[in-house]
Design a protein around this motif. Structure first.
Motif, PDB file in Angstrom:
ATOM      1  N   ILE A 120     -20.262 -78.532 -10.197  1.00 52.55           N
ATOM      2  CA  ILE A 120     -18.706 -78.667  -9.836  1.00 52.55           C
ATOM      3  C   ILE A 120     -17.626 -78.559 -10.900  1.00 52.55           C
ATOM      4  CG2 ILE A 120     -17.047 -80.396  -9.122  1.00 52.55           C
ATOM      5  CD1 ILE A 120     -19.044 -81.708  -7.203  1.00 52.55           C
ATOM      6  N   ASP A 121     -18.195 -78.895 -12.025  1.00 47.18           N
ATOM      7  CA  ASP A 121     -17.431 -78.768 -13.331  1.00 47.18           C
ATOM      8  C   ASP A 121     -17.475 -77.081 -13.680  1.00 47.18           C
ATOM      9  OD1 ASP A 121     -16.751 -81.235 -13.587  1.00 47.18           O
ATOM     10  OD2 ASP A 121     -18.087 -81.701 -15.039  1.00 47.18           O
ATOM     11  N   GLN A 122     -18.520 -76.503 -13.403  1.00 45.36           N
ATOM     12  CA  GLN A 122     -18.772 -74.996 -13.773  1.00 45.36           C
ATOM     13  C   GLN A 122     -17.664 -74.189 -12.862  1.00 45.36           C
ATOM     14  OE1 GLN A 122     -22.619 -73.533 -13.566  1.00 45.36           O
ATOM     15  NE2 GLN A 122     -21.828 -71.401 -14.042  1.00 45.36           N
ATOM     16  N   TYR A 123     -17.514 -74.619 -11.695  1.00 44.61           N
ATOM     17  CA  TYR A 123     -16.631 -73.791 -10.714  1.00 44.61           C
ATOM     18  C   TYR A 123     -15.496 -74.137 -10.653  1.00 44.61           C
ATOM     19  CZ  TYR A 123     -21.129 -71.151  -9.423  1.00 44.61           C
ATOM     20  OH  TYR A 123     -22.081 -70.365  -9.375  1.00 44.61           O
ATOM     21  N   CYS A 124     -15.067 -75.477 -10.572  1.00 41.64           N
ATOM     22  CA  CYS A 124     -13.667 -75.946 -10.372  1.00 41.64           C
ATOM     23  C   CYS A 124     -13.054 -76.476 -11.861  1.00 41.64           C
ATOM     24  CB  CYS A 124     -14.058 -77.276  -9.643  1.00 41.64           C
ATOM     25  SG  CYS A 124     -14.493 -76.824  -7.862  1.00 41.64           S
ATOM     26  N   GLY A 125     -13.979 -76.522 -12.862  1.00 40.84           N
ATOM     27  CA  GLY A 125     -13.379 -76.842 -14.067  1.00 40.84           C
ATOM     28  C   GLY A 125     -13.420 -78.462 -14.070  1.00 40.84           C
ATOM     29  N   PRO A 126     -13.514 -78.874 -15.595  1.00 40.00           N
ATOM     30  CA  PRO A 126     -13.595 -80.225 -15.745  1.00 40.00           C
ATOM     31  C   PRO A 126     -12.260 -81.020 -15.605  1.00 40.00           C
ATOM     32  CG  PRO A 126     -13.339 -79.241 -17.541  1.00 40.00           C
ATOM     33  CD  PRO A 126     -13.525 -78.043 -16.718  1.00 40.00           C
ATOM     34  N   ASP A 127     -11.301 -80.486 -15.282  1.00 44.50           N
ATOM     35  CA  ASP A 127     -10.029 -81.238 -15.303  1.00 44.50           C
ATOM     36  C   ASP A 127      -9.507 -81.359 -13.656  1.00 44.50           C
ATOM     37  OD1 ASP A 127     -10.206 -81.685 -17.926  1.00 44.50           O
ATOM     38  OD2 ASP A 127      -8.989 -79.880 -18.391  1.00 44.50           O
ATOM     39  N   ARG A 128     -10.386 -81.165 -12.936  1.00 46.48           N
ATOM     40  CA  ARG A 128      -9.929 -81.040 -11.328  1.00 46.48           C
ATOM     41  C   ARG A 128      -9.429 -82.281 -11.123  1.00 46.48           C
ATOM     42  NH1 ARG A 128     -14.895 -82.066 -12.065  1.00 46.48           N
ATOM     43  NH2 ARG A 128     -15.894 -83.643 -10.705  1.00 46.48           N
ATOM     44  N   ILE A 129      -8.439 -82.340 -10.177  1.00 50.02           N
ATOM     45  CA  ILE A 129      -8.021 -83.646  -9.602  1.00 50.02           C
ATOM     46  C   ILE A 129      -7.995 -83.486  -8.171  1.00 50.02           C
ATOM     47  CG2 ILE A 129      -5.555 -82.694  -9.568  1.00 50.02           C
ATOM     48  CD1 ILE A 129      -4.662 -85.333 -10.564  1.00 50.02           C
ATOM     49  N   THR A 130      -8.321 -84.585  -7.475  1.00 50.83           N
ATOM     50  CA  THR A 130      -8.576 -84.579  -6.130  1.00 50.83           C
ATOM     51  C   THR A 130      -7.002 -84.362  -5.291  1.00 50.83           C
ATOM     52  OG1 THR A 130      -8.322 -86.855  -5.728  1.00 50.83           O
ATOM     53  CG2 THR A 130     -10.573 -85.666  -6.029  1.00 50.83           C
ATOM     54  N   ALA A 131      -7.025 -84.009  -3.910  1.00 50.85           N
ATOM     55  CA  ALA A 131      -5.804 -84.166  -3.285  1.00 50.85           C
ATOM     56  C   ALA A 131      -4.937 -85.715  -3.120  1.00 50.85           C
ATOM     57  CB  ALA A 131      -6.027 -83.320  -1.890  1.00 50.85           C
ATOM     58  N   LYS A 132      -5.983 -86.586  -3.088  1.00 47.04           N
ATOM     59  CA  LYS A 132      -5.720 -87.806  -2.936  1.00 47.04           C
ATOM     60  C   LYS A 132      -4.870 -88.493  -4.257  1.00 47.04           C
ATOM     61  CE  LYS A 132      -7.290 -92.478  -1.766  1.00 47.04           C
ATOM     62  NZ  LYS A 132      -8.473 -93.271  -1.474  1.00 47.04           N
ATOM     63  N   LYS A 133      -5.610 -88.000  -5.373  1.00 45.89           N
ATOM     64  CA  LYS A 133      -5.010 -88.294  -6.468  1.00 45.89           C
ATOM     65  C   LYS A 133      -3.861 -87.750  -6.828  1.00 45.89           C
ATOM     66  CE  LYS A 133      -5.617 -90.393 -10.777  1.00 45.89           C
ATOM     67  NZ  LYS A 133      -5.392 -91.884 -10.886  1.00 45.89           N
ATOM     68  N   GLN A 134      -3.522 -86.552  -6.641  1.00 45.62           N
ATOM     69  CA  GLN A 134      -2.337 -85.763  -6.687  1.00 45.62           C
ATOM     70  C   GLN A 134      -1.251 -86.352  -5.628  1.00 45.62           C
ATOM     71  OE1 GLN A 134      -2.192 -81.648  -5.426  1.00 45.62           O
ATOM     72  NE2 GLN A 134      -3.445 -80.988  -7.086  1.00 45.62           N
ATOM     73  N   GLN A 135      -1.396 -86.940  -4.719  1.00 49.79           N
ATOM     74  CA  GLN A 135      -0.575 -87.425  -3.914  1.00 49.79           C
ATOM     75  C   GLN A 135      -0.170 -88.797  -4.579  1.00 49.79           C
ATOM     76  OE1 GLN A 135      -1.861 -88.558   0.162  1.00 49.79           O
ATOM     77  NE2 GLN A 135      -0.221 -89.216   0.700  1.00 49.79           N
ATOM     78  N   GLU A 136      -1.081 -89.593  -5.214  1.00 58.96           N
ATOM     79  CA  GLU A 136      -0.691 -90.824  -5.720  1.00 58.96           C
ATOM     80  C   GLU A 136       0.212 -90.600  -6.785  1.00 58.96           C
ATOM     81  OE1 GLU A 136      -4.656 -92.486  -6.461  1.00 58.96           O
ATOM     82  OE2 GLU A 136      -4.777 -93.035  -4.299  1.00 58.96           O
ATOM     83  N   GLU A 137      -0.162 -89.631  -7.539  1.00 61.81           N
ATOM     84  CA  GLU A 137       0.665 -89.379  -9.009  1.00 61.81           C
ATOM     85  C   GLU A 137       1.935 -88.744  -8.388  1.00 61.81           C
ATOM     86  OE1 GLU A 137      -1.346 -87.464 -12.079  1.00 61.81           O
ATOM     87  OE2 GLU A 137      -3.348 -88.744 -11.781  1.00 61.81           O
ATOM     88  N   LEU A 138       2.144 -88.028  -7.566  1.00 64.40           N
ATOM     89  CA  LEU A 138       3.421 -87.352  -7.132  1.00 64.40           C
ATOM     90  C   LEU A 138       4.268 -88.551  -6.555  1.00 64.40           C
ATOM     91  CD1 LEU A 138       2.549 -84.115  -5.715  1.00 64.40           C
ATOM     92  CD2 LEU A 138       3.455 -84.431  -7.907  1.00 64.40           C
ATOM     93  N   GLU A 139       3.782 -89.306  -5.850  1.00 65.40           N
ATOM     94  CA  GLU A 139       4.370 -90.486  -5.027  1.00 65.40           C
ATOM     95  C   GLU A 139       4.844 -91.662  -6.056  1.00 65.40           C
ATOM     96  OE1 GLU A 139       2.054 -91.926  -2.146  1.00 65.40           O
ATOM     97  OE2 GLU A 139       2.458 -90.391  -0.606  1.00 65.40           O
ATOM     98  N   SER A 140       4.205 -91.769  -7.269  1.00 64.40           N
ATOM     99  CA  SER A 140       4.262 -92.772  -8.264  1.00 64.40           C
ATOM    100  C   SER A 140       5.822 -92.014  -8.921  1.00 64.40           C
ATOM    101  CB  SER A 140       3.079 -93.070  -9.125  1.00 64.40           C
ATOM    102  OG  SER A 140       2.911 -91.855  -9.779  1.00 64.40           O
ATOM    103  N   VAL A 141       5.793 -90.879  -9.520  1.00 61.69           N
ATOM    104  CA  VAL A 141       6.519 -90.336  -9.851  1.00 61.69           C
ATOM    105  C   VAL A 141       8.086 -90.362  -8.863  1.00 61.69           C
ATOM    106  CG1 VAL A 141       7.822 -88.318 -11.103  1.00 61.69           C
ATOM    107  CG2 VAL A 141       5.395 -88.933 -11.416  1.00 61.69           C
ATOM    108  N   ALA A 142       7.919 -90.187  -7.660  1.00 58.20           N
ATOM    109  CA  ALA A 142       9.006 -90.418  -6.783  1.00 58.20           C
ATOM    110  C   ALA A 142       9.642 -91.676  -6.924  1.00 58.20           C
ATOM    111  CB  ALA A 142       8.666 -89.753  -5.441  1.00 58.20           C
ATOM    112  N   LYS A 143       8.663 -92.853  -6.839  1.00 51.83           N
ATOM    113  CA  LYS A 143       9.209 -94.175  -6.859  1.00 51.83           C
ATOM    114  C   LYS A 143       9.691 -94.547  -8.216  1.00 51.83           C
ATOM    115  CE  LYS A 143       5.555 -95.435  -3.727  1.00 51.83           C
ATOM    116  NZ  LYS A 143       4.097 -96.311  -3.757  1.00 51.83           N
TER     117      LYS A 143
END
Length: 82
Positions: free
Chosen positions: A11-34
């Motif tokens: 997974i790291d080879q094809y997606c990169g080691p700094d991948r972020i899941t959609a759920k984590k993206q949503q959580e982080e964007l919502e935390s900024v909006a809050k």
């Protein structure tokens, strides 16, 4: 379970080691909006929530650009309504 490290390596080879899941993206964007202050009008808060939804459904932007956009939005609103 012994194959898990192998999967992580693939997974790291094809997606990169700094991948972020959609759920984590949503959580982080919502935390900024809050972080928008309570003194901001309801319409501004609604705009921020709609912006989060729009960014989540836009795969063309990388997460870093999405986060920068939301961070800038929250910063500008905070300066205006603090």
């Amino acid at each position: 379970m012994e194959r898990v490290p192998l999967w992580e390596m693939v997974i790291d080879q094809y997606c990169g080691p700094d991948r972020i899941t959609a759920k984590k993206q949503q959580e982080e964007l919502e935390s900024v909006a809050k972080t928008i202050p309570n003194s901001a009008p309801a319409s501004v808060k609604q705009f921020a929530n709609r912006a989060v939804l729009s960014l989540q459904s836009n795969p063309g932007w990388g997460f870093d650009k999405k986060f920068q956009f939301m961070d800038k939005l929250a910063r500008e609103v905070s300066q205006q309504y603090s």
